[in-house]
Design an enzyme around this catalytic site. Structure first.
Site, short mmCIF file in Angstrom:
data_model
loop_
_atom_site.label_atom_id
_atom_site.label_comp_id
_atom_site.label_asym_id
_atom_site.label_seq_id
_atom_site.Cartn_x
_atom_site.Cartn_y
_atom_site.Cartn_z
N ASP A 145 0.86 -1.17 0.00
CA ASP A 145 0.00 0.00 0.00
C ASP A 145 0.90 1.23 0.00
OD1 ASP A 145 -3.34 0.11 1.36
OD2 ASP A 145 -2.31 1.64 0.14
N ARG A 193 -12.05 -3.05 -8.94
CA ARG A 193 -12.68 -2.34 -10.05
C ARG A 193 -11.87 -2.57 -11.32
NH1 ARG A 193 -16.60 -1.77 -7.47
NH2 ARG A 193 -17.91 0.07 -7.10
N GLU A 250 -18.93 -3.09 -18.00
CA GLU A 250 -19.74 -4.15 -17.43
C GLU A 250 -21.19 -3.99 -17.89
OE1 GLU A 250 -19.30 -4.27 -13.16
OE2 GLU A 250 -17.15 -4.63 -13.27
N HIS A 277 -19.14 -9.51 -11.67
CA HIS A 277 -19.18 -8.57 -10.55
C HIS A 277 -20.08 -9.10 -9.42
CE1 HIS A 277 -18.58 -4.07 -9.54
NE2 HIS A 277 -18.75 -4.77 -8.43
N GLY A 322 -18.76 -10.05 -6.36
CA GLY A 322 -18.01 -10.04 -5.11
C GLY A 322 -18.87 -9.86 -3.86
C1 8YV Z 1 -21.96 -3.08 -5.85
C2 8YV Z 1 -19.58 -2.94 -5.37
O1 8YV Z 1 -22.21 -1.88 -5.12
O2 8YV Z 1 -19.73 -2.14 -3.14
C3 8YV Z 1 -19.19 -2.02 -4.27
O3 8YV Z 1 -18.31 -1.17 -4.53
O4 8YV Z 1 -18.98 -2.93 -6.41
C4 8YV Z 1 -20.79 -3.80 -5.23
O5 8YV Z 1 -21.07 -4.10 -3.89
C5 8YV Z 1 -23.21 -3.93 -5.87
O6 8YV Z 1 -22.95 -5.13 -6.56
C6 8YV Z 1 -24.36 -3.17 -6.52
O7 8YV Z 1 -25.50 -3.98 -6.64
#
Ligand code: 8YV
Length: 313
Positions: A170, A230, A259, A279, A281
């Site tokens: 970091d 991201r 996306e 996406h 996560g």
């Molecule tokens: C999206 C995310 O917000 O929190 C973040 O930064 O990328 C995800 O949690 C979520 O998938 C929106 O539905």
């Protein structure tokens, strides 16, 4: 009743929360900016809950001063905070409620990469019975790029759960680093011996294409890149070349510059050693409930004038 417009993807992720939130009228709305702005005007709404879409103009023109743009999630690169502030609109996010989900997803991608789980599963579905020898995680080195809440959660799972050697990178060393064996403010030092490198940095102007051809060349030959942060922080064409030319072993990606995924110049989908998920996560029942509740709490605080209780970004 407090009226709240919720973008459709987010609404459907936590429908049971939004449909039963006492004191709130939650209405599903389009995610695209024009459609969302129209819905705000039609409903005369002042509060919206949004996902990761990038909003540039109409949203801020539609919401009245004192209104709230509440992110269903943590990353807020899609929100123009300066424009919102200029119009007296509050912006919030939901810190701390999805760390476990994203960290577990990163670990799952590491396991999938290490044991070829995705391609073996796909092979079997296609009638191909092919044994692929992978590697154990125990004793392997994990480089963690970004040692914030999620990065530290990944370190804990990797070290205590799988016996990995954990190395952090970091720009500054923070606190609570007990699950890191080493830490370097130098990217090359942090990744040169890493069998897996996982990214947990925000998508801001300073991190655009942070993972570029130069940094990819610093990785250990055969090492895997994992990205649940991201897509903006990875130069996807440089990554294509690094995997194609066997500079690194492969990549497991949950996020992309566009996306749904649209290739830049080169199509990552054509590479066997690139794992791609849409996406997901934070897409767990638990995290979606917490993001919904946290978003509504931020709006409730705003409606009650309790600004200091909001997670303002
Ligand atoms: C999206 C995310 O917000 O929190 C973040 O930064 O990328 C995800 O949690 C979520 O998938 C929106 O539905």
């Amino acid at each position: 009743m407090i009226k709240v417009l919720v973008t459709d993807l987010e609404y459907n992720k936590a429908k049971h929360i939004f449909q039963n939130a006492t004191g709130f009228e939650c209405i599903s709305a389009p995610s695209d900016e024009a459609g969302l702005a129209k819905a705000i005007r039609d409903e005369q709404a002042e509060y919206v809950i949004v996902g990761i879409n990038k909003y540039t103009k109409e949203l801020y023109e539609a919401i009245p001063a004192g209104g709230v743009i509440a992110r269903f999630g943590v990353g807020h690169d899609g929100i123009d905070k300066a424009q919102a502030k200029a119009k007296g609109i509050y912006c919030t996010n939901t810190p701390g409620v999805l760390d476990d989900s994203v960290a577990e997803c990163a670990i799952g991608m590491i396991l999938t990469a290490g044991r070829h789980l995705a391609i073996c599963a796909a092979d079997n579905k296609n009638g191909v019975w092919k044994n692929r020898v992978g590697v154990e995680l125990a004793g392997k080195t994990l480089g963690i790029i970004g040692c914030g809440n999620i990065g530290r959660k990944v370190a804990k799972i990797a070290k205590l759960g799988f016996g990995m050697k954990v190395v952090g990178y970091d720009i500054v060393k923070g606190s609570n680093m007990e699950n890191f064996d080493d830490f370097y403010p130098d990217f090359a030092e942090a990744v040169k011996n890493a069998d897996f490198v996982t990214i947990h940095i925000p998508n801001i102007p300073a991190t655009q294409n942070f993972i570029n051809s130069e940094r990819l060349s610093m990785m250990k030959k055969g090492g895997w890149l994992i990205n649940t942060a991201r897509g903006g922080v990875v130069d996807e064409d440089a990554l294509f070349d690094a995997v194609k030319n066997n500079l690194i072993g492969g990549a497991a990606l949950d996020v992309f510059k566009k996306e749904p995924y649209i290739p830049q110049m080169k199509d990552l989908r054509t590479l066997e050693n690139v794992i791609m998920t849409p996406h997901i996560g934070s897409s767990t029942l638990e995290a979606c409930e917490r993001m919904a509740i946290s978003s509504l709490q931020n709006i409730g605080s705003a409606d009650a004038g309790k600004i200091t209780e909001m997670d303002v970004i």
